[in-house]
Enzyme design. Sequence first.
Site, PDB file in Angstrom:
ATOM      1  N   GLY A 183     -23.416 -37.051 -39.312  1.00 19.92           N
ATOM      2  CA  GLY A 183     -22.747 -37.211 -38.031  1.00 19.92           C
ATOM      3  C   GLY A 183     -22.346 -38.666 -37.789  1.00 19.92           C
TER       4      GLY A 183
ATOM      5  N   ASN B 166     -23.679 -46.493 -24.782  1.00 19.65           N
ATOM      6  CA  ASN B 166     -22.496 -45.766 -25.276  1.00 19.65           C
ATOM      7  C   ASN B 166     -22.047 -46.288 -26.639  1.00 19.65           C
ATOM      8  OD1 ASN B 166     -22.661 -45.302 -22.357  1.00 19.65           O
ATOM      9  ND2 ASN B 166     -20.709 -44.265 -22.605  1.00 19.65           N
TER      10      ASN B 166
ATOM     11  N   ASN C  26     -26.384 -29.433 -41.075  1.00 18.92           N
ATOM     12  CA  ASN C  26     -25.809 -28.083 -41.207  1.00 18.92           C
ATOM     13  C   ASN C  26     -24.288 -28.101 -41.037  1.00 18.92           C
ATOM     14  OD1 ASN C  26     -25.465 -28.458 -38.479  1.00 18.92           O
ATOM     15  ND2 ASN C  26     -26.540 -26.599 -37.831  1.00 18.92           N
TER      16      ASN C  26
ATOM     17  N   PHE D 196     -31.494 -37.292 -35.856  1.00 20.64           N
ATOM     18  CA  PHE D 196     -30.241 -37.322 -35.086  1.00 20.64           C
ATOM     19  C   PHE D 196     -29.743 -35.919 -34.732  1.00 20.64           C
ATOM     20  CE2 PHE D 196     -29.858 -41.228 -37.713  1.00 20.64           C
ATOM     21  CZ  PHE D 196     -29.630 -42.167 -36.724  1.00 20.64           C
TER      22      PHE D 196
ATOM     23  N   LEU E  98     -14.611 -41.833 -24.012  1.00 18.46           N
ATOM     24  CA  LEU E  98     -13.507 -42.743 -23.688  1.00 18.46           C
ATOM     25  C   LEU E  98     -12.799 -43.318 -24.918  1.00 18.46           C
ATOM     26  CD1 LEU E  98     -11.891 -44.311 -21.574  1.00 18.46           C
ATOM     27  CD2 LEU E  98     -13.680 -46.073 -21.625  1.00 18.46           C
TER      28      LEU E  98
ATOM     29  N   TYR F  25     -27.897 -30.872 -21.491  1.00 16.81           N
ATOM     30  CA  TYR F  25     -27.991 -31.848 -22.579  1.00 16.81           C
ATOM     31  C   TYR F  25     -28.978 -32.958 -22.206  1.00 16.81           C
ATOM     32  CZ  TYR F  25     -26.992 -35.983 -25.377  1.00 16.81           C
ATOM     33  OH  TYR F  25     -27.131 -37.104 -26.152  1.00 16.81           O
TER      34      TYR F  25
ATOM     35  N   ASN G 118     -21.212 -30.212 -36.805  1.00  6.73           N
ATOM     36  CA  ASN G 118     -20.286 -31.159 -36.152  1.00  6.73           C
ATOM     37  C   ASN G 118     -19.944 -32.307 -37.104  1.00  6.73           C
ATOM     38  OD1 ASN G 118     -18.713 -31.895 -33.925  1.00  6.73           O
ATOM     39  ND2 ASN G 118     -20.242 -33.383 -33.248  1.00  6.73           N
TER      40      ASN G 118
ATOM     41  N   LYS H  64     -32.971 -34.168 -23.769  1.00  7.43           N
ATOM     42  CA  LYS H  64     -33.478 -35.475 -24.207  1.00  7.43           C
ATOM     43  C   LYS H  64     -34.798 -35.799 -23.505  1.00  7.43           C
ATOM     44  CE  LYS H  64     -30.342 -36.364 -27.204  1.00  7.43           C
ATOM     45  NZ  LYS H  64     -30.702 -36.201 -28.615  1.00  7.43           N
TER      46      LYS H  64
ATOM     47  N   SER I  80     -31.259 -41.030 -25.130  1.00 15.41           N
ATOM     48  CA  SER I  80     -30.011 -41.453 -24.487  1.00 15.41           C
ATOM     49  C   SER I  80     -30.311 -42.122 -23.150  1.00 15.41           C
ATOM     50  CB  SER I  80     -29.138 -40.221 -24.249  1.00 15.41           C
ATOM     51  OG  SER I  80     -28.068 -40.516 -23.385  1.00 15.41           O
TER      52      SER I  80
HETATM   53  P1  NAD Z   1     -22.877 -36.002 -34.126  1.00 13.10           P
HETATM   54  O1  NAD Z   1     -22.573 -34.653 -33.564  1.00 13.10           O
HETATM   55  O2  NAD Z   1     -21.769 -36.783 -34.717  1.00 13.10           O
HETATM   56  O3  NAD Z   1     -24.041 -35.884 -35.220  1.00 13.10           O
HETATM   57  C1  NAD Z   1     -25.037 -34.898 -35.153  1.00 13.10           C
HETATM   58  C2  NAD Z   1     -25.155 -34.295 -36.557  1.00 13.10           C
HETATM   59  O4  NAD Z   1     -26.209 -33.332 -36.552  1.00 13.10           O
HETATM   60  C3  NAD Z   1     -23.897 -33.570 -37.003  1.00 13.10           C
HETATM   61  O5  NAD Z   1     -23.560 -33.967 -38.323  1.00 13.10           O
HETATM   62  C4  NAD Z   1     -24.288 -32.087 -36.977  1.00 13.10           C
HETATM   63  O6  NAD Z   1     -23.597 -31.341 -37.956  1.00 13.10           O
HETATM   64  C5  NAD Z   1     -25.781 -32.161 -37.206  1.00 13.10           C
HETATM   65  N1  NAD Z   1     -26.564 -31.059 -36.639  1.00 13.10           N
HETATM   66  C6  NAD Z   1     -26.519 -30.595 -35.374  1.00 13.10           C
HETATM   67  N2  NAD Z   1     -27.396 -29.582 -35.234  1.00 13.10           N
HETATM   68  C7  NAD Z   1     -28.017 -29.433 -36.434  1.00 13.10           C
HETATM   69  C8  NAD Z   1     -29.011 -28.552 -36.933  1.00 13.10           C
HETATM   70  N3  NAD Z   1     -29.548 -27.585 -36.157  1.00 13.10           N
HETATM   71  N4  NAD Z   1     -29.408 -28.682 -38.214  1.00 13.10           N
HETATM   72  C9  NAD Z   1     -28.871 -29.633 -39.014  1.00 13.10           C
HETATM   73  N5  NAD Z   1     -27.912 -30.481 -38.607  1.00 13.10           N
HETATM   74  C10 NAD Z   1     -27.492 -30.374 -37.327  1.00 13.10           C
HETATM   75  O7  NAD Z   1     -23.595 -36.823 -32.973  1.00 13.10           O
HETATM   76  P2  NAD Z   1     -23.914 -38.377 -32.887  1.00 13.10           P
HETATM   77  O8  NAD Z   1     -22.983 -38.973 -31.923  1.00 13.10           O
HETATM   78  O9  NAD Z   1     -24.046 -38.942 -34.233  1.00 13.10           O
HETATM   79  O10 NAD Z   1     -25.339 -38.313 -32.175  1.00 13.10           O
HETATM   80  C11 NAD Z   1     -26.540 -38.347 -32.918  1.00 13.10           C
HETATM   81  C12 NAD Z   1     -27.714 -38.227 -31.963  1.00 13.10           C
HETATM   82  O11 NAD Z   1     -27.658 -39.271 -31.010  1.00 13.10           O
HETATM   83  C13 NAD Z   1     -27.776 -36.938 -31.173  1.00 13.10           C
HETATM   84  O12 NAD Z   1     -29.121 -36.557 -31.027  1.00 13.10           O
HETATM   85  C14 NAD Z   1     -27.204 -37.332 -29.832  1.00 13.10           C
HETATM   86  O13 NAD Z   1     -27.677 -36.510 -28.795  1.00 13.10           O
HETATM   87  C15 NAD Z   1     -27.725 -38.738 -29.698  1.00 13.10           C
HETATM   88  N6  NAD Z   1     -26.921 -39.577 -28.806  1.00 13.10           N
HETATM   89  C16 NAD Z   1     -25.587 -39.743 -29.045  1.00 13.10           C
HETATM   90  C17 NAD Z   1     -24.821 -40.516 -28.197  1.00 13.10           C
HETATM   91  C18 NAD Z   1     -23.345 -40.701 -28.436  1.00 13.10           C
HETATM   92  O14 NAD Z   1     -22.667 -41.202 -27.562  1.00 13.10           O
HETATM   93  N7  NAD Z   1     -22.798 -40.353 -29.600  1.00 13.10           N
HETATM   94  C19 NAD Z   1     -25.414 -41.131 -27.089  1.00 13.10           C
HETATM   95  C20 NAD Z   1     -26.779 -40.958 -26.877  1.00 13.10           C
HETATM   96  C21 NAD Z   1     -27.525 -40.171 -27.744  1.00 13.10           C
HETATM   97  C1  UD1 Z   2     -21.306 -39.317 -21.728  1.00 13.53           C
HETATM   98  C2  UD1 Z   2     -22.487 -38.493 -21.318  1.00 13.53           C
HETATM   99  C3  UD1 Z   2     -23.746 -39.093 -21.887  1.00 13.53           C
HETATM  100  C4  UD1 Z   2     -23.626 -39.242 -23.380  1.00 13.53           C
HETATM  101  C5  UD1 Z   2     -22.382 -40.075 -23.693  1.00 13.53           C
HETATM  102  C6  UD1 Z   2     -22.140 -40.225 -25.148  1.00 13.53           C
HETATM  103  C7  UD1 Z   2     -21.792 -37.602 -19.137  1.00 13.53           C
HETATM  104  C8  UD1 Z   2     -22.099 -37.553 -17.695  1.00 13.53           C
HETATM  105  N1  UD1 Z   2     -22.572 -38.411 -19.869  1.00 13.53           N
HETATM  106  O1  UD1 Z   2     -21.503 -40.594 -21.181  1.00 13.53           O
HETATM  107  O2  UD1 Z   2     -24.868 -38.271 -21.591  1.00 13.53           O
HETATM  108  O3  UD1 Z   2     -24.790 -39.873 -23.896  1.00 13.53           O
HETATM  109  O4  UD1 Z   2     -21.248 -39.441 -23.118  1.00 13.53           O
HETATM  110  O5  UD1 Z   2     -21.770 -39.020 -25.723  1.00 13.53           O
HETATM  111  O6  UD1 Z   2     -20.901 -36.943 -19.610  1.00 13.53           O
HETATM  112  N2  UD1 Z   2     -13.544 -41.838 -19.096  1.00 13.53           N
HETATM  113  C9  UD1 Z   2     -12.267 -41.846 -18.580  1.00 13.53           C
HETATM  114  N3  UD1 Z   2     -11.330 -41.076 -19.210  1.00 13.53           N
HETATM  115  C10 UD1 Z   2     -11.604 -40.316 -20.309  1.00 13.53           C
HETATM  116  C11 UD1 Z   2     -12.921 -40.335 -20.838  1.00 13.53           C
HETATM  117  C12 UD1 Z   2     -13.869 -41.097 -20.182  1.00 13.53           C
HETATM  118  O7  UD1 Z   2     -11.974 -42.504 -17.586  1.00 13.53           O
HETATM  119  O8  UD1 Z   2     -10.712 -39.636 -20.818  1.00 13.53           O
HETATM  120  C13 UD1 Z   2     -14.562 -42.666 -18.436  1.00 13.53           C
HETATM  121  C14 UD1 Z   2     -15.734 -41.866 -17.899  1.00 13.53           C
HETATM  122  O9  UD1 Z   2     -15.470 -41.404 -16.617  1.00 13.53           O
HETATM  123  C15 UD1 Z   2     -16.858 -42.908 -17.964  1.00 13.53           C
HETATM  124  C16 UD1 Z   2     -16.466 -43.787 -19.162  1.00 13.53           C
HETATM  125  O10 UD1 Z   2     -15.086 -43.545 -19.397  1.00 13.53           O
HETATM  126  O11 UD1 Z   2     -16.833 -43.690 -16.812  1.00 13.53           O
HETATM  127  C17 UD1 Z   2     -17.245 -43.432 -20.406  1.00 13.53           C
HETATM  128  O12 UD1 Z   2     -17.144 -42.041 -20.623  1.00 13.53           O
HETATM  129  P1  UD1 Z   2     -17.785 -41.327 -21.894  1.00 13.53           P
HETATM  130  O13 UD1 Z   2     -17.326 -41.987 -23.136  1.00 13.53           O
HETATM  131  O14 UD1 Z   2     -17.542 -39.855 -21.745  1.00 13.53           O
HETATM  132  O15 UD1 Z   2     -19.343 -41.628 -21.780  1.00 13.53           O
HETATM  133  P2  UD1 Z   2     -20.349 -41.394 -20.538  1.00 13.53           P
HETATM  134  O16 UD1 Z   2     -19.740 -40.601 -19.473  1.00 13.53           O
HETATM  135  O17 UD1 Z   2     -20.936 -42.717 -20.171  1.00 13.53           O
END
Ligand code: NAD
Ligand code: UD1
Length: 341
Positions: free
Chosen positions: A11, A181, A33, A82, A202, A151, A36, A155, A126
Amino acid sequence: MAHILVTGGLGYIGSHTVVELIQHKHSVIVVDNLSNSEQSVLQGIYDITGVLPAFEHIDICNKQELSNCFTKHSPIDAVIHFAAYKAVGESVQKPLEYYTNNVYGLLVLLDVMRAHNCNNLVFSSSCTVYGQPTELPVTEQAPLQKATSPYGNTKQICEDIIQDYITSNPLFKASLLRYFNPIGAHPSACIGELPKGIPNNLVPFITQTAAGIRKELQVFGNDYNTPDGSAIRDYIYVVDLAKAHVASLNRILNNNVNKACEICNLGTGTGVSVLEMIHAFEQATGVTVPYSIAPRRAGDIEQVWASTSYANKLLNWKADTPLIEIMRTAWNWEKKIRGIQ
Ligand code: NAD
Ligand code: UD1
């Protein structure tokens, strides 16, 4: 060299962390798996590091397959977990799928780790656990607020499960990393974020709009109580974030932790508004992003940024890549996957 099993390692954040682990000479087993992600990410990891990590196409909810994987790659020294579903809006529509994958998936993982005497875990949490904090920057001591989405609730529940398991198992050590973020892509443009469908976040929306895939970006709200009226977040470069995982893991592996469960904010400590993000992208790339002001998005908070002093000191680490540079990596990645020169 330690043997590290990385769930969700193909991921967005996982793949960048796998690269850093390999570059720190760890041996990596990726479990994913592909719900995503795509298997081609392995090639990107290889192109950067010259190493192809072991890959097991397994769903972590399948206890037998996960256990077989631990046996096959024994001994596993630590797990970075992750694998989870992460779309806030989708979690409201599909709560059972989210609780199953994120909470049951963790339970299966911990059970298999227990059976294989693996006692070291780094967990992806998160900043969503804080909700809208009353004091900024938000520290790790801030009270957690009731989650506003399934979601976010997964966490909080997973953090509790890990802490309860630690209480029962004096050998177990974990770090709970609360990401702000994450944005950007690897500077090589070999790996990056691959959002499916219309992005919710965003920066992917900005880069897709700049690439002409979306007509215009909607800025969700310009009537917040912030200097320019748009919402404020703490955007951290995904490579800086990945490096923090290695630092946190090494503390656990070297038995260097202060407590069995260390909780860290991973952010930059600086809040940036949506409008500032658009302008930073334009300044970094010279590409204009058409946008309009739209109503606030349901469930969004007004502003949050991290207190980073604890993580900076504990991990001897700092997220310091300039936003302009991060935006360039995001754009280079978008151009690469769209075939734009
Ligand atoms: P992502 O979706 O890109 O990566 C997650 C990976 O896990 C994917 O490759 C998916 O195929 C795999 N996966 C999901 N369910 C699975 C399962 N049951 N078995 C095996 N593989 C599985 O997401 P990411 O952005 O890399 O996020 C990674 C972690 O960080 C997640 O736990 C997410 O909740 C957390 N997180 C992400 C953000 C963000 O903004 N991206 C913010 C805070 C926390
Ligand atoms: C969201 C999730 C958060 C998650 C994070 C990363 C919510 C309430 N929170 O955070 O739990 O950890 O994503 O996956 O959804 N924005 C725009 N236009 C857009 C997209 C976003 O104005 O098209 C703004 C949003 O309103 C926000 C900021 O950009 O103020 C960031 O948005 P985003 O990237 O979705 O992250 P979060 O909302 O902070």
